[in-house]
Design an enzyme around this catalytic site. Structure first.
Site, PDB file in Angstrom:
ATOM      1  N   ASP A   1       0.818  -1.114   0.022  1.00 36.02           N
ATOM      2  CA  ASP A   1      -0.097  -0.014  -0.041  1.00 36.02           C
ATOM      3  C   ASP A   1       0.866   1.190   0.015  1.00 36.02           C
ATOM      4  O   ASP A   1       2.070   1.295   0.472  1.00 36.02           O
ATOM      5  CB  ASP A   1      -0.711  -0.078   1.301  1.00 36.02           C
ATOM      6  CG  ASP A   1      -2.123   0.716   1.238  1.00 36.02           C
ATOM      7  OD1 ASP A   1      -2.270   1.676   0.012  1.00 36.02           O
ATOM      8  OD2 ASP A   1      -2.828   1.211   2.284  1.00 36.02           O
TER       9      ASP A   1
ATOM     10  N   ASN B   1       1.674   3.316  -2.723  1.00 36.83           N
ATOM     11  CA  ASN B   1       2.391   4.013  -3.842  1.00 36.83           C
ATOM     12  C   ASN B   1       1.758   5.333  -4.317  1.00 36.83           C
ATOM     13  O   ASN B   1       2.684   6.117  -4.857  1.00 36.83           O
ATOM     14  CB  ASN B   1       1.969   3.222  -5.002  1.00 36.83           C
ATOM     15  CG  ASN B   1       2.738   1.568  -5.149  1.00 36.83           C
ATOM     16  OD1 ASN B   1       3.447   1.414  -3.982  1.00 36.83           O
ATOM     17  ND2 ASN B   1       2.171   0.594  -5.833  1.00 36.83           N
ATOM     18  N   GLY B   2       0.543   5.411  -4.308  1.00 38.04           N
ATOM     19  CA  GLY B   2       0.040   6.707  -4.614  1.00 38.04           C
ATOM     20  C   GLY B   2       0.351   7.984  -3.695  1.00 38.04           C
ATOM     21  O   GLY B   2       0.908   9.034  -4.182  1.00 38.04           O
TER      22      GLY B   2
ATOM     23  N   HIS C   1       3.418   3.617  -8.635  1.00 35.70           N
ATOM     24  CA  HIS C   1       3.047   2.242  -9.121  1.00 35.70           C
ATOM     25  C   HIS C   1       4.505   1.579  -9.882  1.00 35.70           C
ATOM     26  O   HIS C   1       4.872   0.238  -9.708  1.00 35.70           O
ATOM     27  CB  HIS C   1       2.007   1.953  -9.975  1.00 35.70           C
ATOM     28  CG  HIS C   1       0.456   2.393  -9.381  1.00 35.70           C
ATOM     29  ND1 HIS C   1       0.515   2.019  -8.008  1.00 35.70           N
ATOM     30  CD2 HIS C   1      -0.328   2.959  -9.650  1.00 35.70           C
ATOM     31  CE1 HIS C   1      -0.687   2.339  -7.511  1.00 35.70           C
ATOM     32  NE2 HIS C   1      -1.317   3.011  -8.560  1.00 35.70           N
TER      33      HIS C   1
ATOM     34  N   SER D   1      -6.788  -5.459  -6.658  1.00 36.52           N
ATOM     35  CA  SER D   1      -7.618  -6.174  -6.055  1.00 36.52           C
ATOM     36  C   SER D   1      -9.024  -6.282  -6.874  1.00 36.52           C
ATOM     37  O   SER D   1      -9.028  -5.112  -7.842  1.00 36.52           O
ATOM     38  CB  SER D   1      -8.105  -5.734  -4.611  1.00 36.52           C
ATOM     39  OG  SER D   1      -8.917  -4.633  -4.821  1.00 36.52           O
ATOM     40  N   THR D   2      -9.871  -7.125  -6.583  1.00 36.41           N
ATOM     41  CA  THR D   2     -11.319  -6.787  -7.234  1.00 36.41           C
ATOM     42  C   THR D   2     -12.050  -5.287  -7.243  1.00 36.41           C
ATOM     43  O   THR D   2     -12.710  -5.359  -7.713  1.00 36.41           O
ATOM     44  CB  THR D   2     -12.275  -8.169  -6.848  1.00 36.41           C
ATOM     45  OG1 THR D   2     -12.176  -7.999  -5.403  1.00 36.41           O
ATOM     46  CG2 THR D   2     -11.712  -9.596  -7.249  1.00 36.41           C
TER      47      THR D   2
ATOM     48  N   LEU E   1      11.889 -19.720  -4.893  1.00 41.19           N
ATOM     49  CA  LEU E   1      10.858 -18.935  -4.586  1.00 41.19           C
ATOM     50  C   LEU E   1       9.651 -19.204  -5.246  1.00 41.19           C
ATOM     51  O   LEU E   1       9.802 -18.741  -6.419  1.00 41.19           O
ATOM     52  CB  LEU E   1      11.557 -17.495  -4.361  1.00 41.19           C
ATOM     53  CG  LEU E   1      10.374 -16.465  -3.769  1.00 41.19           C
ATOM     54  CD1 LEU E   1      10.335 -16.363  -2.327  1.00 41.19           C
ATOM     55  CD2 LEU E   1      10.708 -15.064  -4.279  1.00 41.19           C
TER      56      LEU E   1
ATOM     57  N   ILE F   1      -7.351  -5.378   6.494  1.00 41.77           N
ATOM     58  CA  ILE F   1      -6.834  -6.512   5.788  1.00 41.77           C
ATOM     59  C   ILE F   1      -7.477  -6.430   4.009  1.00 41.77           C
ATOM     60  O   ILE F   1      -6.993  -6.987   3.346  1.00 41.77           O
ATOM     61  CB  ILE F   1      -7.672  -7.848   6.330  1.00 41.77           C
ATOM     62  CG1 ILE F   1      -7.207  -7.877   7.786  1.00 41.77           C
ATOM     63  CG2 ILE F   1      -7.151  -9.094   5.417  1.00 41.77           C
ATOM     64  CD1 ILE F   1      -5.743  -8.127   7.871  1.00 41.77           C
ATOM     65  N   SER F   2      -8.580  -5.601   3.871  1.00 41.44           N
ATOM     66  CA  SER F   2      -8.760  -5.323   2.543  1.00 41.44           C
ATOM     67  C   SER F   2      -9.119  -6.454   1.586  1.00 41.44           C
ATOM     68  O   SER F   2      -8.577  -6.614   0.485  1.00 41.44           O
ATOM     69  CB  SER F   2      -7.839  -4.411   1.760  1.00 41.44           C
ATOM     70  OG  SER F   2      -7.835  -3.254   2.609  1.00 41.44           O
TER      71      SER F   2
ATOM     72  N   GLU G   1       0.569 -14.002  11.679  1.00 42.52           N
ATOM     73  CA  GLU G   1       1.017 -13.009  12.599  1.00 42.52           C
ATOM     74  C   GLU G   1       0.593 -11.714  11.561  1.00 42.52           C
ATOM     75  O   GLU G   1       0.877 -11.828  10.362  1.00 42.52           O
ATOM     76  CB  GLU G   1       2.492 -13.051  13.103  1.00 42.52           C
ATOM     77  CG  GLU G   1       2.764 -14.067  14.060  1.00 42.52           C
ATOM     78  CD  GLU G   1       2.019 -13.869  15.353  1.00 42.52           C
ATOM     79  OE1 GLU G   1       1.939 -12.762  15.641  1.00 42.52           O
ATOM     80  OE2 GLU G   1       1.386 -15.055  16.062  1.00 42.52           O
TER      81      GLU G   1
HETATM   82  C1  FPP Z   1      -1.512   0.258  -3.574  1.00 46.29           C
HETATM   83  O1  FPP Z   1      -1.124   1.655  -3.284  1.00 46.29           O
HETATM   84  C2  FPP Z   1      -0.994  -0.227  -4.681  1.00 46.29           C
HETATM   85  C3  FPP Z   1      -1.800  -0.776  -5.621  1.00 46.29           C
HETATM   86  C4  FPP Z   1      -3.080  -0.982  -5.604  1.00 46.29           C
HETATM   87  C5  FPP Z   1      -0.989  -1.459  -6.796  1.00 46.29           C
HETATM   88  C6  FPP Z   1       0.086  -2.047  -6.494  1.00 46.29           C
HETATM   89  C7  FPP Z   1       0.934  -2.184  -7.630  1.00 46.29           C
HETATM   90  C8  FPP Z   1       2.109  -2.609  -7.721  1.00 46.29           C
HETATM   91  C9  FPP Z   1       3.294  -2.335  -6.451  1.00 46.29           C
HETATM   92  C10 FPP Z   1       2.875  -2.882  -8.901  1.00 46.29           C
HETATM   93  C11 FPP Z   1       2.433  -4.199  -9.316  1.00 46.29           C
HETATM   94  C12 FPP Z   1       3.314  -4.909  -9.888  1.00 46.29           C
HETATM   95  C13 FPP Z   1       3.526  -5.926 -10.805  1.00 46.29           C
HETATM   96  C14 FPP Z   1       4.422  -6.504 -11.287  1.00 46.29           C
HETATM   97  C15 FPP Z   1       2.113  -6.069 -11.778  1.00 46.29           C
HETATM   98  P1  FPP Z   1      -2.220   2.948  -3.345  1.00 46.29           P
HETATM   99  O2  FPP Z   1      -2.285   3.058  -4.943  1.00 46.29           O
HETATM  100  O3  FPP Z   1      -3.482   2.288  -2.978  1.00 46.29           O
HETATM  101  O4  FPP Z   1      -1.580   4.039  -2.632  1.00 46.29           O
HETATM  102  P2  FPP Z   1      -2.415   5.056  -1.813  1.00 46.29           P
HETATM  103  O5  FPP Z   1      -3.028   4.276  -0.693  1.00 46.29           O
HETATM  104  O6  FPP Z   1      -1.357   5.865  -1.369  1.00 46.29           O
HETATM  105  O7  FPP Z   1      -3.500   5.539  -2.713  1.00 46.29           O
END
Ligand code: FPP
Length: 234
Positions: free
Chosen positions: A12, A14-15, A29, A57-58, A123, A186-187, A198
């Protein structure tokens, strides 16, 4: 150190990370995808056997079509950059989720990654794309009911019998679930599989989740007293 065979991560933040850098969410992302490689290698070197990551996610279809379109194109970019390295390291790629609801080009790239690595024994890098745990359990219940109707399964299976219908049927239960970015939810992730996991919630966003943060999580995990509903041994 207590053994963590199966680590699951909700990636979580990235944004928010991108916004804090004055960049568009999609930039987060892209860095997040690069961090999947960094953390997969670190996890492998730390002895983890199964790494299960929540990529889409869905519920994530509710995001803007630009953002969804960007994430759907990421697997192609990601595997082009890193697949050879993953193969050299013996990683086996597994993609969990309803893949036939993804754009055909995304589905194809994901199928190819699974196919190319299917004989590997290192892995297990499990990426969840269009995954939702309630959906997974619903699909499993339907598949089981169908087998009963067709005389292929007995009525009254136990938990181990039901697990065979889940997308994670080939994997052990999750030992540790980590969520980045400070959210305490847990989303709809691996609800069945985390029954005795854990849980750790770390403040770092996914792009800030370094191998050192991973080591900190595993150190904390090894301090936990896992009793699986039993009584503490004295
Ligand atoms: C959550 O951060 C992140 C996502 C919904 C997308 C995650 C995707 C990746 C890390 C890349 C995927 C990699 C591959 C190989 C397909 P958010 O966007 O919800 O962040 P925020 O809560 O700050 O808005």
């Amino acid at each position: 150190m207590k053994e963590c065979r199966h680590l699951a991560i909700i990636m979580d933040g990235n944004g928010r990370w991108a916004k804090a850098q004055g960049k568009p969410r999609t930039a987060g992302h892209l860095v997040g995808a690069d961090n999947v490689r960094t953390i997969a290698i670190a996890a492998d070197e730390l002895g983890i056997e199964y790494l299960t990551l929540y990529a889409f996610s869905t519920e994530n279809w509710k995001r803007s079509s630009d953002e969804v379109g960007y994430i759907m194109k990421l697997p192609a970019v990601f595997f082009k950059k890193y697949m050879q390295e993953f193969l050299d390291r013996g990683f086996r790629m597994n993609i969990l989720g309803e893949l036939d609801r993804l754009p055909a080009s995304t589905h194809k790239v994901l199928d190819e990654a699974m196919e190319e690595s299917r004989n590997n024994t290192g892995l297990n890098l499990n990426i969840c794309m269009n995954y939702g745990s309630q959906r997974e359990i619903t699909l499993a219940a339907n598949a089981y009911a169908k087998d009963v109707l067709e005389g292929k399964a007995p009525l009254g299976i136990d938990e181990a019998g039901f697990e065979k219908y889940l997308m994670t049927k080939d994997f052990p239960p999750v030992d540790l679930l980590v969520r980045t970015s400070g959210e305490l939810r847990i989303s709809n992730y691996l609800l069945w599989q985390i029954a005795y996991a854990e849980l750790e919630f770390v403040p770092e966003s996914w792009p800030e989740f370094t191998p050192d943060v991973l080591k900190r999580c595993l150190a904390e995990f090894s301090e936990r007293d896992r009793r699986f509903g039993g009584v503490k041994n004295v």
